[in-house]
Scaffold this active site. Structure first.
Site, mmCIF file in Angstrom:
data_model
loop_
_atom_site.group_PDB
_atom_site.id
_atom_site.type_symbol
_atom_site.label_atom_id
_atom_site.label_comp_id
_atom_site.label_asym_id
_atom_site.label_seq_id
_atom_site.Cartn_x
_atom_site.Cartn_y
_atom_site.Cartn_z
ATOM 1 N N TYR A 46 0.830 -1.199 0.000
ATOM 2 C CA TYR A 46 0.000 0.000 0.000
ATOM 3 C C TYR A 46 0.865 1.251 0.000
ATOM 4 C CZ TYR A 46 0.893 0.885 4.987
ATOM 5 O OH TYR A 46 1.487 1.166 6.192
ATOM 6 N N LYS A 160 6.543 -1.911 1.804
ATOM 7 C CA LYS A 160 5.355 -1.335 2.464
ATOM 8 C C LYS A 160 4.212 -2.336 2.359
ATOM 9 C CE LYS A 160 3.251 3.174 3.285
ATOM 10 N NZ LYS A 160 3.392 3.132 4.737
ATOM 11 N N GLU A 193 12.113 2.273 14.164
ATOM 12 C CA GLU A 193 11.198 3.327 13.698
ATOM 13 C C GLU A 193 9.907 3.222 14.506
ATOM 14 O OE1 GLU A 193 9.909 2.624 9.616
ATOM 15 O OE2 GLU A 193 9.958 0.464 9.939
ATOM 16 N N LEU A 218 11.186 1.171 6.996
ATOM 17 C CA LEU A 218 10.607 1.680 5.757
ATOM 18 C C LEU A 218 11.320 2.987 5.432
ATOM 19 C CD1 LEU A 218 8.208 1.237 3.708
ATOM 20 C CD2 LEU A 218 7.092 3.067 4.970
#
Ligand code: PDD
Length: 300
Positions: A46, A160, A193, A218
């Site tokens: 996505y 992702k 993250e 990411l």
């Protein structure tokens, strides 16, 4: 070929419109098949693109990352880039979005439930869009709280992927602790993250630090734009990992993502960062990013 199917019901005339495999539908009627591999296996990817002041931010960089994610998972592109860009514009127009999010999802498509890739399947594509309100100046100046949690995700976080179980569990923990985000920590005590954002600190010496974009995180589109901005502003930065202790001792901290831009972090677990208010560099990077979003980062 794009088909418009408006199940015309005047109660829904102002309803949200979604795009599903070639058709624009009222959001409440927009569905995919139960054998879609996105539903069965989270076998898809996505993107989230933000509309700011009627313009898309970093549209092409998001589409490049989408292509990369698809390639890594060997999922065919469902439509050409040109077609996708016109679908995006149509979804924005139909939903009258000035400030909002465009959500774009591609899966390997519908197939009998077997783990291996199906011999033949047509990738599925859906798009939705919704308006959002931008945070107030006070919210930004007060900053947000993050908690730290163990990073329990798979080892290809650069893709992702739709598979976000660890991320949603992390975010839920954050919310339960009155925080906005959870910073995930690897086996070496280093922060990877957030659950839906990248993590940054500014050391006591004024050096901006964010983790290197390898398979562990990411590579945020916002992250990349902030690094370019830092370059332009002459801010000294390093792409390297930092520990929870280093984060708690930092002068400033912030998160970045398409939806949060640069959002200052003023508390990590029980420790206040700096003086407990948004840091000066974080605020100037946020302002710089907004200027970028209004100018060279924008497409319409
Ligand atoms: N999240 N890291 C993770 C795990 C993310 O999910 C995101 C984005 C980011 C920041 O990437 P970008 O700057 O390209 O938005 C980093 C989106 C917004 C989401 O899942 O809704």
């Amino acid at each position: 070929m794009i088909f418009y199917v408006f199940l015309l019901d005047y109660r829904f005339i102002m309803a949200r419109i979604a795009y599903v495999n070639g058709r624009f539908l009222q959001h409440s009627y927009a569905t995919v098949h139960i054998d879609d591999r996105g539903y069965q296996f989270a076998d898809g990817v996505y993107e989230v693109i933000v509309m700011y002041n009627g313009m898309m931010i970093d549209e092409l960089i998001h589409l490049d990352r989408l292509d990369r994610s698809l390639k890594e998972l060997q999922i065919r592109k469902p439509v050409s880039r040109a077609a996708l860009r016109s679908i995006i514009r149509e979804i924005v127009r139909l939903n009258k979005i000035k400030y909002g999010l465009i959500y774009l999802q591609v899966t390997r498509g519908i197939a009998k439930r077997e783990h291996q890739f199906p011999n033949k399947s047509q990738p599925s594509i859906i798009l939705t869009a919704k308006s959002i309100t931008m945070p107030s100046r006070k919210t930004i100046e007060d900053g947000i709280k993050v908690i730290t949690i163990k990073d329990i995700r798979w080892k290809r976080r650069d893709i992702k992927s739709l598979s976000l179980l660890a991320n949603i569990i992390g975010k839920q923990k954050a919310i339960e602790k009155g925080a906005f985000e959870a910073w995930q920590v690897d086996d070496n005590g280093k922060i990877t993250e957030g659950t839906s954002s990248n993590a940054w600190i500014v050391t006591q010496n004024g050096v901006l630090i964010t983790r290197t974009a390898d398979h562990d995180i990411l590579n945020g589109v916002t992250r990349v734009s902030i690094l370019k901005l830092a370059d332009r502003l002459g801010v000294q930065y390093k792409e390297q990992s930092f520990s929870v202790q280093e984060a708690k001792a930092a002068r400033e901290a912030f998160i970045s993502s398409a939806t949060t831009f640069v959002t200052p972090v003023t508390q990590i677990d029980d420790v206040l960062i700096g003086n407990g208010k948004a840091g000066a560099l974080s605020l100037s990077l946020r302002n710089g990013y907004i200027e970028y979003a209004n100018n060279e980062g924008a497409t319409c």
